[in-house]
Design a protein around this motif. Structure first.
Motif, mmCIF file in Angstrom:
data_model
loop_
_atom_site.group_PDB
_atom_site.id
_atom_site.type_symbol
_atom_site.label_atom_id
_atom_site.label_comp_id
_atom_site.label_asym_id
_atom_site.label_seq_id
_atom_site.Cartn_x
_atom_site.Cartn_y
_atom_site.Cartn_z
ATOM 1 N N GLY A 62 0.793 -1.220 0.000
ATOM 2 C CA GLY A 62 0.000 0.000 0.000
ATOM 3 C C GLY A 62 0.822 1.265 0.000
ATOM 4 N N ALA A 63 2.051 1.189 -0.546
ATOM 5 C CA ALA A 63 2.917 2.371 -0.578
ATOM 6 C C ALA A 63 3.845 2.320 -1.780
ATOM 7 C CB ALA A 63 3.742 2.475 0.705
ATOM 8 N N ILE A 64 4.173 3.507 -2.306
ATOM 9 C CA ILE A 64 5.153 3.674 -3.375
ATOM 10 C C ILE A 64 6.424 4.233 -2.755
ATOM 11 C CG2 ILE A 64 5.731 4.939 -5.488
ATOM 12 C CD1 ILE A 64 2.718 5.132 -6.055
ATOM 13 N N GLY A 65 7.554 3.611 -3.044
ATOM 14 C CA GLY A 65 8.835 4.136 -2.570
ATOM 15 C C GLY A 65 9.408 5.118 -3.575
ATOM 16 N N VAL A 66 9.856 6.274 -3.101
ATOM 17 C CA VAL A 66 10.463 7.287 -3.969
ATOM 18 C C VAL A 66 11.943 7.379 -3.623
ATOM 19 C CG1 VAL A 66 10.381 9.667 -4.793
ATOM 20 C CG2 VAL A 66 8.283 8.558 -3.976
ATOM 21 N N LEU A 67 12.799 7.046 -4.571
ATOM 22 C CA LEU A 67 14.243 7.055 -4.355
ATOM 23 C C LEU A 67 14.835 8.344 -4.893
ATOM 24 C CD1 LEU A 67 15.164 3.419 -5.525
ATOM 25 C CD2 LEU A 67 14.506 4.180 -3.245
ATOM 26 N N GLY A 98 0.026 5.107 -0.242
ATOM 27 C CA GLY A 98 0.877 6.113 0.356
ATOM 28 C C GLY A 98 2.203 6.261 -0.364
ATOM 29 N N LEU A 99 2.999 7.252 0.061
ATOM 30 C CA LEU A 99 4.342 7.470 -0.467
ATOM 31 C C LEU A 99 5.348 7.280 0.656
ATOM 32 C CD1 LEU A 99 4.008 10.691 -2.688
ATOM 33 C CD2 LEU A 99 3.837 8.298 -3.390
ATOM 34 N N LEU A 100 6.426 6.589 0.351
ATOM 35 C CA LEU A 100 7.533 6.426 1.290
ATOM 36 C C LEU A 100 8.772 7.033 0.652
ATOM 37 C CD1 LEU A 100 8.756 5.215 3.903
ATOM 38 C CD2 LEU A 100 9.241 3.140 2.572
ATOM 39 N N LEU A 101 9.276 8.140 1.211
ATOM 40 C CA LEU A 101 10.467 8.786 0.674
ATOM 41 C C LEU A 101 11.711 8.090 1.204
ATOM 42 C CD1 LEU A 101 9.445 12.546 1.055
ATOM 43 C CD2 LEU A 101 9.003 10.976 -0.838
ATOM 44 N N VAL A 102 12.590 7.687 0.276
ATOM 45 C CA VAL A 102 13.799 6.946 0.641
ATOM 46 C C VAL A 102 15.010 7.735 0.144
ATOM 47 C CG1 VAL A 102 14.985 4.723 0.560
ATOM 48 C CG2 VAL A 102 12.490 4.801 0.340
ATOM 49 N N PRO A 103 15.560 8.632 0.975
ATOM 50 C CA PRO A 103 16.739 9.399 0.551
ATOM 51 C C PRO A 103 17.990 8.541 0.555
ATOM 52 C CG PRO A 103 16.165 9.950 2.816
ATOM 53 C CD PRO A 103 15.100 9.004 2.320
ATOM 54 N N GLY A 122 6.516 -0.862 -5.104
ATOM 55 C CA GLY A 122 7.371 -0.532 -6.234
ATOM 56 C C GLY A 122 8.101 0.756 -5.938
ATOM 57 N N PHE A 123 9.030 1.108 -6.805
ATOM 58 C CA PHE A 123 9.827 2.319 -6.620
ATOM 59 C C PHE A 123 9.656 3.259 -7.799
ATOM 60 C CE2 PHE A 123 12.432 -0.726 -4.088
ATOM 61 C CZ PHE A 123 12.423 -0.043 -2.872
ATOM 62 N N VAL A 124 9.609 4.551 -7.504
ATOM 63 C CA VAL A 124 9.759 5.597 -8.508
ATOM 64 C C VAL A 124 11.119 6.236 -8.251
ATOM 65 C CG1 VAL A 124 8.967 7.857 -9.300
ATOM 66 C CG2 VAL A 124 7.302 6.041 -8.826
ATOM 67 N N VAL A 125 11.950 6.271 -9.277
ATOM 68 C CA VAL A 125 13.318 6.760 -9.131
ATOM 69 C C VAL A 125 13.375 8.224 -9.537
ATOM 70 C CG1 VAL A 125 15.725 6.423 -9.790
ATOM 71 C CG2 VAL A 125 14.183 4.458 -9.649
ATOM 72 N N TYR A 126 13.806 9.071 -8.602
ATOM 73 C CA TYR A 126 13.916 10.498 -8.867
ATOM 74 C C TYR A 126 15.358 10.928 -8.616
ATOM 75 C CZ TYR A 126 13.247 15.547 -8.473
ATOM 76 O OH TYR A 126 13.346 16.902 -8.647
ATOM 77 N N CYS A 127 16.069 11.260 -9.684
ATOM 78 C CA CYS A 127 17.440 11.791 -9.570
ATOM 79 C C CYS A 127 18.381 10.860 -8.814
ATOM 80 C CB CYS A 127 17.425 13.169 -8.896
ATOM 81 S SG CYS A 127 16.646 14.439 -9.891
ATOM 82 N N VAL A 128 18.471 9.623 -9.255
ATOM 83 C CA VAL A 128 19.439 8.678 -8.695
ATOM 84 C C VAL A 128 20.366 8.228 -9.819
ATOM 85 C CG1 VAL A 128 19.810 6.492 -7.499
ATOM 86 C CG2 VAL A 128 17.786 7.867 -6.980
ATOM 87 N N PRO A 129 21.664 8.485 -9.717
ATOM 88 C CA PRO A 129 22.585 8.050 -10.772
ATOM 89 C C PRO A 129 22.524 6.542 -10.979
ATOM 90 C CG PRO A 129 23.670 9.580 -9.278
ATOM 91 C CD PRO A 129 22.347 9.232 -8.644
ATOM 92 N N GLY A 130 22.667 6.121 -12.217
ATOM 93 C CA GLY A 130 22.563 4.708 -12.543
ATOM 94 C C GLY A 130 23.623 3.842 -11.905
ATOM 95 N N TRP A 131 24.766 4.452 -11.490
ATOM 96 C CA TRP A 131 25.838 3.643 -10.929
ATOM 97 C C TRP A 131 25.611 3.295 -9.453
ATOM 98 C CZ3 TRP A 131 26.961 8.966 -11.733
ATOM 99 C CH2 TRP A 131 27.226 9.692 -10.584
ATOM 100 N N TYR A 132 24.603 3.890 -8.799
ATOM 101 C CA TYR A 132 24.369 3.615 -7.386
ATOM 102 C C TYR A 132 24.045 2.136 -7.158
ATOM 103 C CZ TYR A 132 24.404 8.125 -4.956
ATOM 104 O OH TYR A 132 24.793 9.291 -4.348
ATOM 105 N N LYS A 133 24.699 1.539 -6.177
ATOM 106 C CA LYS A 133 24.407 0.145 -5.832
ATOM 107 C C LYS A 133 22.968 -0.016 -5.358
ATOM 108 C CE LYS A 133 29.143 -1.112 -4.430
ATOM 109 N NZ LYS A 133 29.748 0.245 -4.437
#
Length: 351
Positions: A62-67, A98-103, A122-133
């Motif tokens: 019941g939540a979307i993770g925002v990276l 809901g939204l879960l912010l994951v800095p 699931g995750f929505v990716v916002y401004c995360v470089p592709g090389w991040y582990k």
């Protein structure tokens, strides 16, 4: 003893599943029966089913993770981020999600654990470089991942290269040949200062790589060699960082006739640096940003407009209800070069 679902069921004289429905599927019960169950629960001190256990049974968190890789406060202060998250939140709200912010400020074990343990669908990716582990950890979970910054099976974004190419062509038509670029994520240590970027393709950040590529292509078409362009790293995406980076361009001789930035916040910092030196945007030095946040219009700043609100909305829809046709799972939104007073013909009086 702590009251349980069974305790409430015994008090009311119904099954455990009926009590569960009173919380999770109220439409399955009559209003009178549901009220009897909730009254009994309140009397017994029962607060409802354990949300973690319930999500395990239903298979839905019941939540979307925002990276994202900036400080958590940026989500509430960066005008573009605010609009993007607003659009995403509208769709989540419509779907009772809901939204879960994951800095992910540091690409360390803590970030990996945060992604691995996030209770999300699931995750929505916002401004995360592709090389991040941490990105590898997100993919490894086997849940939907919507990219807004680089391509994947679920993608909503813009044609970054075409967007900055149009801005670069605008400068070239105005006669500018001494140009500086202010960008973040072009230095591995994210320091502020002039850096060498001999090959744009080697940049790790998708957004910085694509936006600089568009400018490089526009400059090359007009005969301006990339090696002649001044590239300046900003330590972060803020007005303060933009002003600090702009100093490396404005305090040199000869001074560039134009400074372009990869975001509006950085470009607004460039305008602040011009004002501090009694230089006039569009006359002494031309300035271009990217995003078209409200402050850009107030500053009469030329910029590339992209639809932040729609981008957030579409990201949410792609994650919660992905289209059957794979071709519809990749959405490229239009951009527009908005010309305002911060750009003008190249000044012949620059020192």
């Amino acid at each position: 003893m702590k009251p349980t679902l069974q305790t409430v069921a015994d008090r009311v004289g119904v099954s455990r599943s009926t009590v569960s429905n009173a919380y999770s599927r109220p439409d399955q019960l009559s209003p009178e029966l549901r009220e009897r169950i909730l009254d009994a629960a309140r009397e017994l001190g029962y607060s409802g089913p354990n949300p973690t256990a319930r999500s395990l049974r239903s298979g839905r968190a019941g939540a979307i993770g925002v990276l994202f890789t900036t400080a958590l406060s940026i989500a509430f202060t960066d005008p573009y981020a605010v609009q993007f998250l607003r659009g995403l939140a509208e769709v989540a709200e419509d779907n009772r999600t809901g939204l879960l912010l994951v800095p992910l400020r540091d690409d360390d074990e803590g970030a990996l654990e945060a992604v691995r343990n996030a209770a999300v669908d699931g995750f929505v990716v916002y401004c995360v470089p592709g090389w991040y582990k941490a990105m590898e950890a997100a993919w490894a979970r086997g849940i939907p991942v919507v990219n807004s910054d680089h391509f994947g099976s679920l993608f909503v974004g813009i044609d970054e290269i075409a967007s900055t190419r149009a801005a670069g062509e605008h400068l070239m038509r105005l006669g500018h040949r001494r140009v500086a670029i202010v960008a973040d994520y072009i230095s591995p240590d994210r320091r502020t200062g002039e850096v060498s970027v001999p090959s744009v393709e080697d940049l790790g950040s998708y957004v910085s790589r694509e936006r600089l590529t568009g400018y490089r292509d526009a400059f090359a078409a007009a005969g301006l060699e990339w090696s002649e362009v001044i590239t300046i790293s900003a330590a972060g995406n803020s007005r303060e960082h933009g002003a600090a980076a702009a100093a490396y361009a404005l305090d040199r001789a000869p001074r560039p006739t134009a400074v372009v930035a990869t975001t509006d916040l950085l470009a607004l910092g460039v305008l602040d640096a011009l004002a501090a030196r009694d230089l006039r945007p569009g006359r002494d030095v031309s300035v271009i940003g990217f995003d078209d946040i409200p402050d850009a219009a107030q500053a009469h700043m030329t910029t590339v407009r992209q639809p932040a609100l729609d981008r957030g909305r579409i990201a949410g829809r792609l994650l919660l209800d992905p289209p059957d046709d794979p071709a519809d799972r990749r959405v490229v939104l239009p951009t527009e070069l908005v010309v305002r007073a911060s750009t003008g013909p190249a000044s012949t009086g620059s020192v």
